[in-house]
Design a protein around this motif. Structure first.
Motif, PDB file in Angstrom:
ATOM      1  N   PRO A 197      49.909  39.753  45.283  1.00  0.00           N
ATOM      2  CA  PRO A 197      49.737  39.971  46.721  1.00  0.00           C
ATOM      3  C   PRO A 197      48.855  38.910  47.356  1.00  0.00           C
ATOM      4  O   PRO A 197      47.977  38.335  46.712  1.00  0.00           O
ATOM      5  CB  PRO A 197      49.079  41.355  46.800  1.00  0.00           C
ATOM      6  N   THR A 223      58.952  33.133  45.768  1.00  0.00           N
ATOM      7  CA  THR A 223      58.731  34.523  45.377  1.00  0.00           C
ATOM      8  C   THR A 223      57.286  34.722  44.968  1.00  0.00           C
ATOM      9  O   THR A 223      56.754  33.983  44.129  1.00  0.00           O
ATOM     10  CB  THR A 223      59.654  34.910  44.206  1.00  0.00           C
ATOM     11  N   LEU A 248      57.424  37.302  54.332  1.00  0.00           N
ATOM     12  CA  LEU A 248      56.623  38.060  53.364  1.00  0.00           C
ATOM     13  C   LEU A 248      56.151  39.359  54.024  1.00  0.00           C
ATOM     14  O   LEU A 248      54.946  39.588  54.197  1.00  0.00           O
ATOM     15  CB  LEU A 248      55.428  37.225  52.888  1.00  0.00           C
ATOM     16  N   PRO A 249      57.110  40.223  54.388  1.00  0.00           N
ATOM     17  CA  PRO A 249      56.747  41.431  55.143  1.00  0.00           C
ATOM     18  C   PRO A 249      55.883  42.409  54.361  1.00  0.00           C
ATOM     19  O   PRO A 249      55.219  43.265  54.959  1.00  0.00           O
ATOM     20  CB  PRO A 249      58.114  42.047  55.491  1.00  0.00           C
ATOM     21  N   GLN A 250      55.879  42.292  53.039  1.00  0.00           N
ATOM     22  CA  GLN A 250      55.080  43.194  52.215  1.00  0.00           C
ATOM     23  C   GLN A 250      53.606  42.811  52.191  1.00  0.00           C
ATOM     24  O   GLN A 250      52.769  43.570  51.693  1.00  0.00           O
ATOM     25  CB  GLN A 250      55.641  43.225  50.786  1.00  0.00           C
ATOM     26  N   MET A 251      53.271  41.647  52.739  1.00  0.00           N
ATOM     27  CA  MET A 251      51.893  41.171  52.752  1.00  0.00           C
ATOM     28  C   MET A 251      51.236  41.440  54.103  1.00  0.00           C
ATOM     29  O   MET A 251      51.881  41.392  55.144  1.00  0.00           O
ATOM     30  CB  MET A 251      51.846  39.663  52.454  1.00  0.00           C
ATOM     31  N   ALA A 252      49.949  41.717  54.082  1.00  0.00           N
ATOM     32  CA  ALA A 252      49.212  41.999  55.314  1.00  0.00           C
ATOM     33  C   ALA A 252      48.889  40.700  56.051  1.00  0.00           C
ATOM     34  O   ALA A 252      48.373  39.756  55.446  1.00  0.00           O
ATOM     35  CB  ALA A 252      47.929  42.753  54.995  1.00  0.00           C
ATOM     36  N   THR A 253      49.206  40.664  57.344  1.00  0.00           N
ATOM     37  CA  THR A 253      48.918  39.504  58.189  1.00  0.00           C
ATOM     38  C   THR A 253      48.097  39.962  59.394  1.00  0.00           C
ATOM     39  O   THR A 253      48.546  40.815  60.158  1.00  0.00           O
ATOM     40  CB  THR A 253      50.216  38.834  58.669  1.00  0.00           C
ATOM     41  N   ARG A 287      55.216  37.048  58.678  1.00  0.00           N
ATOM     42  CA  ARG A 287      55.570  38.469  58.739  1.00  0.00           C
ATOM     43  C   ARG A 287      57.035  38.700  58.376  1.00  0.00           C
ATOM     44  O   ARG A 287      57.385  39.737  57.804  1.00  0.00           O
ATOM     45  CB  ARG A 287      55.260  39.012  60.127  1.00  0.00           C
ATOM     46  N   GLU A 288      57.884  37.745  58.722  1.00  0.00           N
ATOM     47  CA  GLU A 288      59.308  37.907  58.439  1.00  0.00           C
ATOM     48  C   GLU A 288      59.645  37.599  56.983  1.00  0.00           C
ATOM     49  O   GLU A 288      60.451  38.291  56.364  1.00  0.00           O
ATOM     50  CB  GLU A 288      60.119  37.003  59.363  1.00  0.00           C
TER      51      GLU A 288
END
Length: 199
Positions: free
Chosen positions: A156, A152, A180-185, A177-178
């Motif tokens: 950010p 967890t 930690l979808p809330q983070m920019a990749t 992306r799957e």
């Protein structure tokens, strides 16, 4: 021009390259090295962020392996350097690395909000700084990230990858992306270490 300062950690002293901005800092930033150490390239990165207004520390993590008198510029960008760098990373371990990050962040606290940016091995330590230490972080091509993605996040984290990086396959980027979808990749048409201007 920056200078070496000493961080006190639970595991012993660690040098850190300190680069200061002109005027009041916008915040503090811990620059986390590649497997090649806190070498001239990493110190140059630190200077670049200082020029943008940040108070910066780039710890020499391998001081806890080689001792604080070791030359940080001894690992070449070649297979031998990779081998020796990986040996040091293994000897250091994640927990000691995070203790160094914690010490650097504490030292930078007077500058304001503190974050981290890391490259290669340092990219994975930067991820862990967000997950476990609550430090906003930027992770460049962290090939060891996937094993930690189920933790967890306490802060950010932004990810940067090269589409041609054989050490980080597409499925690994997809996992970021799957999980930690809330983070920019972000993915670029580049190989590993695309942020490095040497080697």
């Amino acid at each position: 021009m920056g200078e070496w300062v000493t961080l006190d950690t639970h595991h012993g002293p660690v040098r850190a390259w300190q680069a200061e901005p002109d005027g009041k800092p916008r915040g503090g930033l811990v620059v986390i090295q590649e497997i090649f150490g806190a070498n001239a390239h990493i110190r140059e990165v630190a200077e670049g962020f200082a020029a943008k207004g940040y108070a910066v520390l780039a710890p020499s993590f391998f001081d806890l392996v080689d001792g604080p008198a070791a030359d940080p510029d001894t690992l070449p960008y070649d297979p031998d350097g990779v081998k020796r760098g990986l040996e040091r990373v293994t000897a250091l371990g994640v927990e000691k690395a995070l203790e160094v990050v914690r010490a650097a962040a504490s030292r930078l606290a007077p500058a304001g909000r503190v974050g981290t940016v890391g490259y290669c091995w340092g990219g994975s330590i930067a991820l862990l700084a967000a997950l476990r230490l609550g430090l906003p972080s930027v992770s460049y091509y962290g090939a060891r990230n996937v094993q930690f993605l189920d933790e967890t996040a306490k802060a950010p984290v932004m990810f940067h990858f090269g589409a041609q990086d054989r050490s980080i396959p597409p499925e690994a980027i997809k996992a970021h992306r799957e999980k930690l979808p809330q983070m920019a990749t972000f993915v670029y048409p580049a190989d590993h270490a695309f942020n490095r201007n040497v080697g």
